[in-house]
Design a protein around this motif. Sequence first.
Motif, PDB file in Angstrom:
ATOM      1  N   HIS A   1     -10.074   0.972  -7.101  1.00  0.00           N
ATOM      2  CA  HIS A   1      -9.930  -0.313  -6.420  1.00  0.00           C
ATOM      3  C   HIS A   1     -11.303  -0.846  -6.036  1.00  0.00           C
ATOM      4  N   ARG A  50      -7.642   0.420   1.735  1.00  0.00           N
ATOM      5  CA  ARG A  50      -7.797   1.676   2.459  1.00  0.00           C
ATOM      6  C   ARG A  50      -6.729   2.676   2.016  1.00  0.00           C
ATOM      7  N   ASP A  51      -7.148   3.903   1.787  1.00  0.00           N
ATOM      8  CA  ASP A  51      -6.245   5.010   1.437  1.00  0.00           C
ATOM      9  C   ASP A  51      -5.520   4.820   0.110  1.00  0.00           C
ATOM     10  N   GLN A  52      -6.036   4.008  -0.787  1.00  0.00           N
ATOM     11  CA  GLN A  52      -5.433   3.853  -2.107  1.00  0.00           C
ATOM     12  C   GLN A  52      -5.867   5.012  -2.996  1.00  0.00           C
ATOM     13  N   ASP A  53      -4.934   5.524  -3.799  1.00  0.00           N
ATOM     14  CA  ASP A  53      -5.273   6.639  -4.676  1.00  0.00           C
ATOM     15  C   ASP A  53      -5.562   6.184  -6.106  1.00  0.00           C
ATOM     16  N   CYS A  54      -5.705   4.894  -6.306  1.00  0.00           N
ATOM     17  CA  CYS A  54      -6.073   4.387  -7.631  1.00  0.00           C
ATOM     18  C   CYS A  54      -7.426   3.685  -7.514  1.00  0.00           C
ATOM     19  N   THR A  90       0.812  -1.220   0.000  1.00  0.00           N
ATOM     20  CA  THR A  90       0.000   0.000   0.000  1.00  0.00           C
ATOM     21  C   THR A  90       0.842   1.265   0.000  1.00  0.00           C
ATOM     22  N   SER A 149       4.548  10.745  -8.947  1.00  0.00           N
ATOM     23  CA  SER A 149       4.287   9.612  -8.076  1.00  0.00           C
ATOM     24  C   SER A 149       5.429   8.621  -8.148  1.00  0.00           C
ATOM     25  N   LEU A 193       2.255   8.439 -14.170  1.00  0.00           N
ATOM     26  CA  LEU A 193       1.837   9.214 -13.002  1.00  0.00           C
ATOM     27  C   LEU A 193       2.901  10.251 -12.698  1.00  0.00           C
ATOM     28  N   ARG A 218       2.429   3.561  -5.361  1.00  0.00           N
ATOM     29  CA  ARG A 218       1.520   3.200  -6.453  1.00  0.00           C
ATOM     30  C   ARG A 218       2.336   2.582  -7.584  1.00  0.00           C
TER      31      ARG A 218
END
Length: 117
Positions: free
Chosen positions: A90, A84-88, A58, A115, A112, A61
Amino acid sequence: MATDGMFHLRWVPGSAVSAADAESVVAAIQGTTATRLQPMLVEIVDLCMSPGAREILTGARFVSAVALVGATVVDRVMAAALLRDQDCPHRYFNSVDAAREWLSHLPVPDALEGSPV
């Protein structure tokens, strides 16, 4: 990587995933992607994952989207912790086919900017 442009990771049911295992997955994916991130389907049936493995998976990315596939309530809880708290994009699924279908309709970013990949 499958011919459809997505990674498919199937952990053997009952596996214990260590931080070293997670690092190997991330390194393998990063080694096959140049500038384009690809979606990933992960089968997590009856999996035990160390806190270090969760942190690695996690922490950065390295894919464009994640579909986790499980079969039990415990699998769903594991998925919630991983997503939880993934920016892609899901999502959790009970079926590989449904997960593959969902992933196939998502756009794949070229790269990205800013990133860590």
